[in-house]
Design a protein around this motif. Structure first.
Motif, PDB file in Angstrom:
ATOM      1  N   LEU A  44      95.382   5.280 105.335  1.00  0.00           N
ATOM      2  CA  LEU A  44      94.105   5.436 105.300  1.00  0.00           C
ATOM      3  C   LEU A  44      93.538   4.681 104.130  1.00  0.00           C
ATOM      4  CD1 LEU A  44      93.695   9.383 106.126  1.00  0.00           C
ATOM      5  CD2 LEU A  44      92.748   7.289 107.644  1.00  0.00           C
ATOM      6  N   GLY A  45      94.315   4.270 103.497  1.00  0.00           N
ATOM      7  CA  GLY A  45      93.841   3.436 102.166  1.00  0.00           C
ATOM      8  C   GLY A  45      93.647   4.485 100.954  1.00  0.00           C
ATOM      9  N   LEU A  46      93.998   5.627 101.064  1.00  0.00           N
ATOM     10  CA  LEU A  46      93.831   6.558  99.843  1.00  0.00           C
ATOM     11  C   LEU A  46      94.575   6.106  98.730  1.00  0.00           C
ATOM     12  CD1 LEU A  46      93.594   9.938 101.469  1.00  0.00           C
ATOM     13  CD2 LEU A  46      91.724   8.429 101.010  1.00  0.00           C
ATOM     14  N   ARG A  47      94.314   6.020  97.717  1.00  0.00           N
ATOM     15  CA  ARG A  47      95.079   5.882  96.375  1.00  0.00           C
ATOM     16  C   ARG A  47      96.103   7.070  96.223  1.00  0.00           C
ATOM     17  NH1 ARG A  47      91.040   3.052  91.824  1.00  0.00           N
ATOM     18  NH2 ARG A  47      90.391   1.327  93.174  1.00  0.00           N
ATOM     19  N   PRO A  48      97.259   6.758  95.573  1.00  0.00           N
ATOM     20  CA  PRO A  48      97.946   7.577  95.131  1.00  0.00           C
ATOM     21  C   PRO A  48      97.338   8.888  94.247  1.00  0.00           C
ATOM     22  CG  PRO A  48      99.152   5.773  94.885  1.00  0.00           C
ATOM     23  CD  PRO A  48      97.793   5.292  95.215  1.00  0.00           C
ATOM     24  N   GLY A  49      97.293   9.974  94.471  1.00  0.00           N
ATOM     25  CA  GLY A  49      96.525  11.154  93.640  1.00  0.00           C
ATOM     26  C   GLY A  49      97.267  12.139  92.624  1.00  0.00           C
ATOM     27  N   ALA A  50      98.659  11.863  92.643  1.00  0.00           N
ATOM     28  CA  ALA A  50      99.368  12.934  91.881  1.00  0.00           C
ATOM     29  C   ALA A  50      99.114  12.315  90.377  1.00  0.00           C
ATOM     30  CB  ALA A  50     100.801  12.529  92.158  1.00  0.00           C
ATOM     31  N   PRO A  51      99.190  13.290  89.377  1.00  0.00           N
ATOM     32  CA  PRO A  51      99.012  13.164  87.968  1.00  0.00           C
ATOM     33  C   PRO A  51      99.711  12.058  87.381  1.00  0.00           C
ATOM     34  CG  PRO A  51      98.977  15.593  88.328  1.00  0.00           C
ATOM     35  CD  PRO A  51      99.295  14.771  89.687  1.00  0.00           C
ATOM     36  N   GLU A  52     100.986  12.006  87.868  1.00  0.00           N
ATOM     37  CA  GLU A  52     101.830  11.001  87.033  1.00  0.00           C
ATOM     38  C   GLU A  52     102.102   9.729  88.145  1.00  0.00           C
ATOM     39  OE1 GLU A  52     105.555  13.212  85.991  1.00  0.00           O
ATOM     40  OE2 GLU A  52     104.405  14.230  84.481  1.00  0.00           O
ATOM     41  N   GLY A  53     101.087   9.447  89.171  1.00  0.00           N
ATOM     42  CA  GLY A  53     101.332   8.469  90.095  1.00  0.00           C
ATOM     43  C   GLY A  53     102.154   8.800  91.250  1.00  0.00           C
ATOM     44  N   GLY A  54     101.860   8.038  92.205  1.00  0.00           N
ATOM     45  CA  GLY A  54     102.473   8.326  93.673  1.00  0.00           C
ATOM     46  C   GLY A  54     101.817   9.291  94.339  1.00  0.00           C
ATOM     47  N   TYR A  55     102.099   9.622  95.455  1.00  0.00           N
ATOM     48  CA  TYR A  55     101.326  10.645  96.392  1.00  0.00           C
ATOM     49  C   TYR A  55     101.951  11.897  96.442  1.00  0.00           C
ATOM     50  CZ  TYR A  55      99.362   6.617  98.912  1.00  0.00           C
ATOM     51  OH  TYR A  55      98.560   5.452  99.278  1.00  0.00           O
ATOM     52  N   LEU A  56     103.227  11.979  95.765  1.00  0.00           N
ATOM     53  CA  LEU A  56     104.019  13.502  95.718  1.00  0.00           C
ATOM     54  C   LEU A  56     103.692  13.739  94.241  1.00  0.00           C
ATOM     55  CD1 LEU A  56     107.074  12.762  97.765  1.00  0.00           C
ATOM     56  CD2 LEU A  56     104.943  13.613  98.569  1.00  0.00           C
ATOM     57  N   GLN A  57     103.604  15.101  93.961  1.00  0.00           N
ATOM     58  CA  GLN A  57     103.469  16.015  92.951  1.00  0.00           C
ATOM     59  C   GLN A  57     104.797  16.807  93.188  1.00  0.00           C
ATOM     60  OE1 GLN A  57     100.543  18.916  92.190  1.00  0.00           O
ATOM     61  NE2 GLN A  57     100.270  18.265  90.091  1.00  0.00           N
ATOM     62  N   ARG A  67     118.019  26.393  93.604  1.00  0.00           N
ATOM     63  CA  ARG A  67     116.943  25.739  93.161  1.00  0.00           C
ATOM     64  C   ARG A  67     116.589  24.693  94.364  1.00  0.00           C
ATOM     65  NH1 ARG A  67     114.861  26.644  87.910  1.00  0.00           N
ATOM     66  NH2 ARG A  67     116.129  28.053  86.781  1.00  0.00           N
ATOM     67  N   ARG A  68     115.169  24.494  94.689  1.00  0.00           N
ATOM     68  CA  ARG A  68     114.903  23.598  95.671  1.00  0.00           C
ATOM     69  C   ARG A  68     113.640  22.792  95.065  1.00  0.00           C
ATOM     70  NH1 ARG A  68     114.897  26.081 101.782  1.00  0.00           N
ATOM     71  NH2 ARG A  68     117.228  26.499 101.948  1.00  0.00           N
ATOM     72  N   ALA A  69     113.527  21.570  95.497  1.00  0.00           N
ATOM     73  CA  ALA A  69     112.356  20.852  95.113  1.00  0.00           C
ATOM     74  C   ALA A  69     111.406  20.844  96.606  1.00  0.00           C
ATOM     75  CB  ALA A  69     113.072  19.507  95.004  1.00  0.00           C
ATOM     76  N   THR A  70     110.237  20.952  96.285  1.00  0.00           N
ATOM     77  CA  THR A  70     109.154  20.665  97.210  1.00  0.00           C
ATOM     78  C   THR A  70     108.148  19.709  96.276  1.00  0.00           C
ATOM     79  OG1 THR A  70     107.788  21.615  98.701  1.00  0.00           O
ATOM     80  CG2 THR A  70     107.953  22.650  96.490  1.00  0.00           C
ATOM     81  N   ALA A  71     106.920  19.518  97.224  1.00  0.00           N
ATOM     82  CA  ALA A  71     106.137  18.770  96.598  1.00  0.00           C
ATOM     83  C   ALA A  71     104.767  19.220  97.097  1.00  0.00           C
ATOM     84  CB  ALA A  71     106.468  17.334  96.563  1.00  0.00           C
ATOM     85  N   ASN A  72     103.549  19.004  96.118  1.00  0.00           N
ATOM     86  CA  ASN A  72     102.219  18.585  96.974  1.00  0.00           C
ATOM     87  C   ASN A  72     101.909  17.261  97.148  1.00  0.00           C
ATOM     88  OD1 ASN A  72     101.384  21.581  96.405  1.00  0.00           O
ATOM     89  ND2 ASN A  72     101.106  20.931  94.314  1.00  0.00           N
ATOM     90  N   VAL A  73     101.273  17.113  98.257  1.00  0.00           N
ATOM     91  CA  VAL A  73     101.024  15.499  98.491  1.00  0.00           C
ATOM     92  C   VAL A  73      99.515  15.243  98.295  1.00  0.00           C
ATOM     93  CG1 VAL A  73     101.142  13.916 100.366  1.00  0.00           C
ATOM     94  CG2 VAL A  73     102.889  15.963 100.499  1.00  0.00           C
ATOM     95  N   LEU A  74      99.082  14.508  97.440  1.00  0.00           N
ATOM     96  CA  LEU A  74      97.835  14.028  96.886  1.00  0.00           C
ATOM     97  C   LEU A  74      97.418  12.807  97.262  1.00  0.00           C
ATOM     98  CD1 LEU A  74      98.897  16.564  95.397  1.00  0.00           C
ATOM     99  CD2 LEU A  74      97.263  15.921  93.557  1.00  0.00           C
ATOM    100  N   GLY A  75      96.414  12.460  97.964  1.00  0.00           N
ATOM    101  CA  GLY A  75      95.544  11.324  98.068  1.00  0.00           C
ATOM    102  C   GLY A  75      94.049  11.149  97.514  1.00  0.00           C
ATOM    103  N   LEU A  76      93.761  10.055  96.930  1.00  0.00           N
ATOM    104  CA  LEU A  76      92.520  10.138  96.265  1.00  0.00           C
ATOM    105  C   LEU A  76      91.652   8.976  96.965  1.00  0.00           C
ATOM    106  CD1 LEU A  76      90.754  10.943  93.777  1.00  0.00           C
ATOM    107  CD2 LEU A  76      91.823   8.927  92.507  1.00  0.00           C
TER     108      LEU A  76
END
Length: 560
Positions: free
Chosen positions: A75-88, A295-304
């Motif tokens: 969709l052309g959204l920019r990566p929105g995670a605080p440290e860059g990328g789409y995944l937080q 312990r497991r890793a997961t992520a929020n997905v953020l687009g800006l």
């Protein structure tokens, strides 16, 4: 063009004014592209067996994150995670407990409760063993401390090392207390466990009834068995957590009270008064868990989508929908459907998030404010993903103009009404009501205020930070259906499909009404994004104070 959009275009032309007419018309044009087949396509994938119920930290979770991040990229959204990328990314601690029986003792008399049938419990912390050893049982009423209502169910009693038996819900007989029939956060299970922890209790047990919980016992069984997740404890904080968090059925609780000659109904009645005193029941409780901890890793997905106004672009309208569900049924029998597909809850909300994002990209110019789209993780485990995002926002909370949360779309057809959860809490009511009326529909408040829906989905995480939020769902007055049909369908769905493997997309799924609701999600956010004055909580609302603090922090330069 649908009937509702024809009405909306007419409203825009009549009341929009010359300067506002063009952008509103472009928003309506973008909203016209929202369609049932597009929603269904997203739900088909997200709720497919391939994703195995989208349990946190699983392969299905990773596939979901990939699907969402690539859609945002497309969709052309920019990566929105605080440290860059789409995944937080963030870490979860998964605990699978193997409980003993739960045994209550009064003198020489005992009552042993069976796991599943009589009680459900999980470890309150992430060690290999958690247990209660003859912990004194204390009935603490609703377990509420609310200075604004001059209410304290603990009355200074030393509860360290004890196990608290707590009523679900909050007192509802007096309209001047706790919102009357409208449940507040004080009535939610997460509040009660947190209060027990603050009191230094070893364990906390909630008395389940279907009216007080808002769902039947089977929902407790499916939600609180198998692997349970939490965010890692802060350094040195593990010892402050409860050993055991549990639920008991009403019938089993009566048996326990009878051990020491207590009348459950009489104590429940006493708990509705301010002068209630905690009651040491003369009963001890013992149980324990051997825990598997990982312990497991997961992520929020953020687009800006960056805003177009040089000043307002620093502010965002935050859209959220949780992408997780319950995964696989741990105790499924051979041949039994073991996948919690979560089509409605919440593949449908994520589909709405993606379609709203697509509609924004169709506008000839981005709105003044930026739009942040967040598909959050681990909602079913206690709003963990949205809670993590609220604590690690890409911008100060004072710069988030509003949160619009989507959790469960209408699957039964078009309605004449829209149900707004939390109606009366913020200035967002006014633009939302106008948009609903422009569709030829009416706004209704929460039809089940005793169930506390405002505190049960991700908007609550952001409201606690002071961010004005809106959360609405389809109404119950369905076009072409007799009176009461919508209420009956909702109750049937909750009874048979909520948090069950049968929450699947089928040929009978009707998304025509969902389309109209998704148009509202889009149009409301578009209006907030281009209106210079941001939303606010109504004076005296429970979340007004944190909002004022976050805005003051911005003014003082403490948050940039």
């Amino acid at each position: 063009m649908t009937r509702s959009l024809v009405v909306l275009v007419s409203w825009v032309l009549l009341v929009g004014g010359a300067r506002a007419q063009s952008p509103r018309a472009s928003e309506v044009s973008a909203a016209k592209t929202l369609a049932a087949d597009k929603l269904r396509a997203h739900i088909d994938f997200l709720a497919s067996d391939l994703l195995e119920g989208r349990g946190p930290g699983t392969r299905g979770d990773a596939l979901t994150q990939l699907y969402l991040s690539t859609r945002f990229q497309e969709l052309g959204l920019r990566p929105g995670a605080p440290e860059g990328g789409y995944l937080q990314p963030f870490e979860l601690v998964g605990v699978t407990g193997h409980p003993d029986t739960m045994t209550f003792r009064a003198g020489t008399d005992t009552a042993a409760l069976a796991f599943g049938a009589d009680f459900i419990a999980s470890s309150g912390h992430s060690s290999e063993r958690s247990e209660l050893k003859a912990s004194p049982l204390v009935f603490v009423g609703y377990g509420i401390q609310a200075p604004e209502y001059q209410w304290d169910d603990f009355k200074g009693m030393d509860l360290r090392g004890k196990t608290l038996l707590i009523l679900n819900n909050d007192p509802e007989d007096d309209p001047a207390l706790f919102g009357g029939k409208t449940r507040l956060w004080y009535g939610r299970w997460d509040y009660k466990y947190e209060q027990a922890r603050k009191q230094g209790a070893a364990g906390a047990i909630l008395l389940h009834t279907t009216p007080s919980a808002g769902y039947p016992w089977q929902v407790v069984r499916t939600s609180w068995t198998g692997e349970q997740f939490e965010l890692p404890a802060p350094a040195g904080g593990e010892g402050e957590r409860l050993q055991v968090r549990g639920w008991t059925t009403e019938e089993a609780t009566r048996r326990v009270f009878q051990l020491a000659g207590h009348d459950l109904d009489a104590l429940r009645l006493a708990a509705n008064r301010r002068d209630f005193q905690p009651v040491a029941l003369g009963i001890t409780v013992s149980t324990g868990f051997d825990n598997q901890v990982r312990r497991r890793a997961t992520a929020n997905v953020l687009g800006l989508l960056p805003g177009s106004d040089p000043a307002l672009a620093r502010e965002v309208v935050l859209y959220t929908a949780h992408h997780d569900h319950l995964g696989l049924k741990a105790d499924a029998k051979p041949g039994e459907d073991a996948i919690y597909n979560g089509a409605v809850d919440n593949a449908s909300g994520v589909a709405a998030l993606l379609e709203v994002a697509r509609a924004f990209t169709l506008l000839p110019q981005a709105p003044a404010r930026s739009i942040l789209f967040a598909a959050v993780a681990a909602e079913e485990q206690g709003l963990l993903g949205s809670g993590y995002l609220a604590e690690h926002l890409p911008m100060p909370a004072g710069r988030v103009a509003a949160n619009i949360n989507m959790d469960g779309l209408n699957i039964h057809g078009r309605t004449r009404d829209v149900t707004v959860i939390g109606l009366g809490k913020s200035s967002l009511d006014k633009p939302l009501t106008a948009l609903v009326r422009a569709q030829g529909r009416g706004v209704k408040p929460d039809q089940l205020p005793d169930r506390g829906f405002f505190y049960r989905s991700d908007q609550f995480s952001f409201a606690k930070k002071g961010i004005p939020t809106v959360y609405f769902s389809s109404g119950v007055d369905f076009i072409g259906r007799p009176a009461g049909w919508g209420k009956a369908r909702r109750e049937l769905w909750e009874r048979e499909h909520y948090h069950q493997p049968s929450d699947e997309l089928g040929p009978e799924t009707n998304l025509e009404g969902a389309v109209e609701d998704v148009q509202l999600f889009f149009l409301l956010g578009a209006q907030v994004a281009r209106t210079r004055e941001p939303p606010r909580w109504n004076p005296g609302d429970e979340f007004e104070a944190p909002r004022l603090r976050s805005l003051e922090l911005l003014k003082s330069g403490g948050a940039q």
